[in-house]
Design an enzyme around this catalytic site. Structure first.
Site, PDB file in Angstrom:
ATOM      1  N   ARG A 125       0.859  -1.182   0.000  1.00 40.52           N
ATOM      2  CA  ARG A 125       0.000   0.000   0.000  1.00 40.52           C
ATOM      3  C   ARG A 125       0.894   1.229   0.000  1.00 40.52           C
ATOM      4  O   ARG A 125       1.712   1.396   0.899  1.00 40.52           O
ATOM      5  CB  ARG A 125      -0.916   0.020   1.220  1.00 40.52           C
ATOM      6  CG  ARG A 125      -2.136   0.960   1.061  1.00 40.52           C
ATOM      7  CD  ARG A 125      -2.901   1.130   2.368  1.00 40.52           C
ATOM      8  NE  ARG A 125      -2.088   1.844   3.316  1.00 40.52           N
ATOM      9  CZ  ARG A 125      -1.967   1.529   4.608  1.00 40.52           C
ATOM     10  NH1 ARG A 125      -2.637   0.527   5.127  1.00 40.52           N
ATOM     11  NH2 ARG A 125      -1.183   2.238   5.396  1.00 40.52           N
ATOM     12  N   GLU A 144       5.009   7.001   2.394  1.00 36.13           N
ATOM     13  CA  GLU A 144       5.820   5.784   2.456  1.00 36.13           C
ATOM     14  C   GLU A 144       5.104   4.698   1.671  1.00 36.13           C
ATOM     15  O   GLU A 144       3.931   4.855   1.296  1.00 36.13           O
ATOM     16  CB  GLU A 144       6.001   5.318   3.906  1.00 36.13           C
ATOM     17  CG  GLU A 144       4.679   4.918   4.556  1.00 36.13           C
ATOM     18  CD  GLU A 144       4.813   3.923   5.704  1.00 36.13           C
ATOM     19  OE1 GLU A 144       5.890   3.353   5.912  1.00 36.13           O
ATOM     20  OE2 GLU A 144       3.804   3.712   6.398  1.00 36.13           O
ATOM     21  N   ASN A 146       4.172   0.600   2.137  1.00 34.03           N
ATOM     22  CA  ASN A 146       4.140  -0.511   3.097  1.00 34.03           C
ATOM     23  C   ASN A 146       4.227  -1.812   2.327  1.00 34.03           C
ATOM     24  O   ASN A 146       3.320  -2.126   1.552  1.00 34.03           O
ATOM     25  CB  ASN A 146       2.831  -0.477   3.892  1.00 34.03           C
ATOM     26  CG  ASN A 146       2.653   0.846   4.616  1.00 34.03           C
ATOM     27  OD1 ASN A 146       3.238   1.072   5.659  1.00 34.03           O
ATOM     28  ND2 ASN A 146       1.867   1.736   4.030  1.00 34.03           N
ATOM     29  N   SER A 151      -2.498  -2.937   5.939  1.00 36.62           N
ATOM     30  CA  SER A 151      -3.812  -3.331   6.456  1.00 36.62           C
ATOM     31  C   SER A 151      -4.933  -2.392   6.043  1.00 36.62           C
ATOM     32  O   SER A 151      -4.732  -1.418   5.330  1.00 36.62           O
ATOM     33  CB  SER A 151      -3.737  -3.448   7.980  1.00 36.62           C
ATOM     34  OG  SER A 151      -3.355  -2.221   8.526  1.00 36.62           O
ATOM     35  N   LYS A 305      12.444   2.785   5.175  1.00 39.90           N
ATOM     36  CA  LYS A 305      12.497   4.216   4.880  1.00 39.90           C
ATOM     37  C   LYS A 305      13.848   4.609   4.307  1.00 39.90           C
ATOM     38  O   LYS A 305      13.951   5.536   3.504  1.00 39.90           O
ATOM     39  CB  LYS A 305      12.114   4.992   6.128  1.00 39.90           C
ATOM     40  CG  LYS A 305      10.605   4.795   6.358  1.00 39.90           C
ATOM     41  CD  LYS A 305      10.072   5.175   7.668  1.00 39.90           C
ATOM     42  CE  LYS A 305       8.555   5.049   7.669  1.00 39.90           C
ATOM     43  NZ  LYS A 305       8.043   3.698   8.001  1.00 39.90           N
ATOM     44  N   LYS A 364      12.731  10.263  10.735  1.00 32.68           N
ATOM     45  CA  LYS A 364      12.148   8.916  10.728  1.00 32.68           C
ATOM     46  C   LYS A 364      13.177   7.819  10.978  1.00 32.68           C
ATOM     47  O   LYS A 364      14.152   7.710  10.239  1.00 32.68           O
ATOM     48  CB  LYS A 364      11.493   8.639   9.370  1.00 32.68           C
ATOM     49  CG  LYS A 364      10.332   9.563   9.033  1.00 32.68           C
ATOM     50  CD  LYS A 364       9.589   9.030   7.814  1.00 32.68           C
ATOM     51  CE  LYS A 364       8.331   9.827   7.541  1.00 32.68           C
ATOM     52  NZ  LYS A 364       7.514   9.213   6.488  1.00 32.68           N
ATOM     53  N   GLU A 368       7.968   0.678  11.488  1.00 32.70           N
ATOM     54  CA  GLU A 368       6.626   0.674  10.904  1.00 32.70           C
ATOM     55  C   GLU A 368       5.601   0.692  12.031  1.00 32.70           C
ATOM     56  O   GLU A 368       5.920   0.390  13.168  1.00 32.70           O
ATOM     57  CB  GLU A 368       6.409  -0.604  10.072  1.00 32.70           C
ATOM     58  CG  GLU A 368       7.411  -0.816   8.961  1.00 32.70           C
ATOM     59  CD  GLU A 368       7.325   0.235   7.881  1.00 32.70           C
ATOM     60  OE1 GLU A 368       6.228   0.754   7.643  1.00 32.70           O
ATOM     61  OE2 GLU A 368       8.373   0.555   7.298  1.00 32.70           O
ATOM     62  N   GLY A 369       4.363   1.012  11.671  1.00 28.81           N
ATOM     63  CA  GLY A 369       3.274   0.841  12.627  1.00 28.81           C
ATOM     64  C   GLY A 369       2.827   2.113  13.322  1.00 28.81           C
ATOM     65  O   GLY A 369       1.921   2.085  14.142  1.00 28.81           O
ATOM     66  N   ARG A 450      -7.523   7.629   5.142  1.00 33.86           N
ATOM     67  CA  ARG A 450      -7.513   7.777   6.603  1.00 33.86           C
ATOM     68  C   ARG A 450      -7.430   9.260   6.924  1.00 33.86           C
ATOM     69  O   ARG A 450      -6.710   9.999   6.264  1.00 33.86           O
ATOM     70  CB  ARG A 450      -6.296   7.061   7.199  1.00 33.86           C
ATOM     71  CG  ARG A 450      -6.351   5.549   7.052  1.00 33.86           C
ATOM     72  CD  ARG A 450      -5.057   4.911   7.493  1.00 33.86           C
ATOM     73  NE  ARG A 450      -3.959   5.303   6.627  1.00 33.86           N
ATOM     74  CZ  ARG A 450      -2.676   5.091   6.903  1.00 33.86           C
ATOM     75  NH1 ARG A 450      -2.328   4.505   8.031  1.00 33.86           N
ATOM     76  NH2 ARG A 450      -1.743   5.481   6.057  1.00 33.86           N
TER      77      ARG A 450
HETATM   78  P1  ADP Z   1       4.794   4.263   9.725  1.00 35.30           P
HETATM   79  O1  ADP Z   1       5.601   3.244   9.017  1.00 35.30           O
HETATM   80  O2  ADP Z   1       4.995   4.287  11.183  1.00 35.30           O
HETATM   81  O3  ADP Z   1       3.352   4.239   9.303  1.00 35.30           O
HETATM   82  P2  ADP Z   1       4.920   6.748   8.224  1.00 35.30           P
HETATM   83  O4  ADP Z   1       6.083   7.205   7.442  1.00 35.30           O
HETATM   84  O5  ADP Z   1       3.733   6.306   7.467  1.00 35.30           O
HETATM   85  O6  ADP Z   1       5.432   5.637   9.231  1.00 35.30           O
HETATM   86  O7  ADP Z   1       4.511   7.908   9.225  1.00 35.30           O
HETATM   87  C1  ADP Z   1       3.448   7.760  10.141  1.00 35.30           C
HETATM   88  C2  ADP Z   1       2.502   8.931  10.033  1.00 35.30           C
HETATM   89  O8  ADP Z   1       3.212  10.156  10.243  1.00 35.30           O
HETATM   90  C3  ADP Z   1       1.862   9.070   8.680  1.00 35.30           C
HETATM   91  O9  ADP Z   1       0.686   8.305   8.599  1.00 35.30           O
HETATM   92  C4  ADP Z   1       1.591  10.565   8.607  1.00 35.30           C
HETATM   93  O10 ADP Z   1       0.407  10.893   9.293  1.00 35.30           O
HETATM   94  C5  ADP Z   1       2.750  11.167   9.363  1.00 35.30           C
HETATM   95  N1  ADP Z   1       3.856  11.526   8.446  1.00 35.30           N
HETATM   96  C6  ADP Z   1       4.847  10.729   8.033  1.00 35.30           C
HETATM   97  N2  ADP Z   1       5.660  11.354   7.170  1.00 35.30           N
HETATM   98  C7  ADP Z   1       5.177  12.599   7.031  1.00 35.30           C
HETATM   99  C8  ADP Z   1       5.569  13.730   6.265  1.00 35.30           C
HETATM  100  N3  ADP Z   1       6.645  13.695   5.483  1.00 35.30           N
HETATM  101  N4  ADP Z   1       4.811  14.840   6.352  1.00 35.30           N
HETATM  102  C9  ADP Z   1       3.718  14.895   7.147  1.00 35.30           C
HETATM  103  N5  ADP Z   1       3.307  13.860   7.894  1.00 35.30           N
HETATM  104  C10 ADP Z   1       4.009  12.711   7.842  1.00 35.30           C
HETATM  105 MG    MG Z   2       2.528   4.717   7.493  1.00 33.03          MG
END
Ligand code: ADP
Ligand code: MG
EC number: 6.3.2.3
Length: 474
Positions: A125, A144, A146, A151, A305, A364, A368-369, A450
């Protein structure tokens, strides 16, 4: 046509009445989660949190996200087959990040022994936010991708009916008809079914690796049900069960409780705390087998990442996808600013820029999660600590995406319906199957929207921050 729901949201009484109807419909549709109190039992369940109304998404950005999904499938698959790229990209990270190092260790062991698996299945996803531009328009920017345990494909198949219901109650029939149909769980199941078929053993089963305490079980069941409808049997087991009762024969066929396994579908195994020593051994056993792992260890690593950041480097996509300039352009258009924190000048400069303008960056780790990223003052403190030590290479820096906020009402069990300023994140589900060198399936199979209140920087639905939503194309 009035596509702004904002006026509706002002009438508190109407909101309450609507919310009650929406919740009842969500329960009837199966938009369910187990409760935090009883995560191992389905005796008492509740609804998965969702928005009262669908949220507006520019149609062009939806189309763009769908159009680039097959490119992302091909890209992830290419990275997973490129040992030199994975090794080079992750070399600094695995020195300082134990979790990625462990995954990489299994990868190396499997490579050394020789990969027994011949059919490969990706269920991923790709997630995006809509970056607000100065001229008021928005741009699609990837957050990102996944590649393991992506899910909410199951529950996202059931939410359109809920939002159509709410709009119908409001006599907004035309608007209700605009809610896109969505059935990711069927598409994901078709991918698993294809991999199962190519594995070629009529009595073999699909092994779903799950946790005992799983609140999101109905999301997983949606896929299981689709498979059973095609006469493909799914057995649910924990890593612990695999280490006790899993085995390989001399051809490295995987058996679980005496049943041959064609496909291993991971809905666990993406976070450090999900692995005991015993579980790492079980993961290695699964990876060594010729069963189709979804994902195999290389594809899980392709979803880190650090890999995402390296892919954004000038010239890298061209090397990984030779002769595909159009795909490269589509992919690159979705990339936000991504910066390596490896020791050296480039990393020093990225840190200096983030310290100078903290609100424009996200830090970051390789996790994940949800709930792992650092923003604002916390990010500043972390960067000051990490600045001169090699541990910084286990993180990446990313440009912070700033979408235009809008009002919606978030519904969650135990909380009063309240209107808040929100932002959304769009995910597109991708499925591909490869047999040897031949890609036999490559498609997008649906979406997930979401939405969360703007005061939360991080976190998804499982993390208790975001709620399920539907795009209302405008
Ligand atoms: P995870 O693998 O924990 O899901 P993500 O990279 O998806 O990590 O980051 C988790 C959440 O943080 C995302 O769902 C989003 O809401 C927020 N986020 C992540 N990266 C960014 C970004 N570059 N700008 C704004 N919000 C972000
Ligand atoms: Mg995410």
């Amino acid at each position: 046509m009035d596509t702004s729901w904002e006026s509706l949201l002002q009438d508190e009484h109407q909101l309450e009445v609507l919310a009650r109807q929406a919740v009842d419909r969500a329960l009837a549709e199966g938009v369910l989660l187990r409760t935090a109190q009883e995560p191992s039992s389905s005796e008492v369940v509740s609804y998965a949190p969702f928005t009262l109304l669908p949220s507006r998404v520019p149609r062009a950005l939806l189309e763009q996200a769908y159009a680039v999904q097959m490119d992302f499938n091909v890209l992830v698959d290419a990275v997973s087959q490129n040992a030199a790229f994975l090794e080079q990209t992750l070399s600094s990270t695995i020195k300082r990040d134990e979790f990625t190092a462990r995954l990489f260790d299994i990868y190396k062991q499997v490579l050394k022994e020789g990969i027994a698996q011949t059919v490969f299945l990706g269920l991923n996803r790709s997630d995006y936010m809509f970056q607000r531009r100065l001229d008021g328009s928005s741009a699609l920017k990837q957050i990102e991708i996944n590649t393991i345990s992506a899910s909410f494909g199951g529950l996202a198949s059931r939410t359109p009916a809920v939002h159509r219901h709410v709009l119908s109650v409001l006599s907004k029939t035309e608007e209700a008809a605009k809610i896109l149909s969505n059935n990711p769980s069927k598409g994901l199941a078709l991918g698993i079914a294809k991999a199962w078929e190519l594995y070629g053993s009529a009595n073999a089963v699909v092994l779903l690796i799950a946790q005992e305490k799983e609140r999101n079980i109905f999301d997983q069941r949606a896929i299981e049900n689709e498979l059973l409808a095609r006469n493909i049997h799914v057995i649910r087991r924990r890593f612990e069960d695999v280490s006790e009762k899993g085995s390989l024969d001399q051809d490295r066929r995987l058996f679980m409780d005496g049943q041959e396994v064609a496909v291993v579908y991971f809905r666990d195994g993406y976070m450090p705390r999900q692995y005991s020593l015993q579980n790492w051994e079980a993961r290695l056993l699964l990876e060594r087998s010729c069963a189709v792992k979804c994902p195999d260890i290389a594809t899980q690593l392709a979803g880190t990442k650090k890999v995402q950041q390296e892919l954004s480097r000038v010239g890298v996509l061209e090397v990984l996808l030779p002769g595909q300039p159009e795909a490269v352009a589509r992919l690159r258009a979705t990339f936000a600013g991504l910066y390596s924190l490896d020791m050296g000048e480039e990393g020093d400069q990225a840190i200096a820029e983030a310290l100078a303008a903290p609100s424009q960056f996200v830090l970051k780790p390789q996790r994940e999660g949800g709930g792992n990223n650092l923003y604002g003052e916390e990010m500043v403190q972390a960067l000051v600590r990490l600045k001169d030590i090699e541990e910084r290479a286990s993180y990446i820096l990313m440009e912070k995406i700033e979408p235009e906020p809008f009002g919606n009402c978030l519904l969650r069990p135990g909380s009063p319906a309240r209107v808040v300023q929100c932002i959304s994140e769009l995910g597109i589900f991708g499925v591909y199957v490869r047999q040897g060198k031949t890609l036999v399936m490559n498609k997008h199979v649906g979406h997930l929207l979401r939405t969360k209140a703007i005061e939360h920087a991080d976190g998804g639905v499982a993390a208790g921050v975001a709620v399920l939503d539907n795009p209302y194309p405008v």
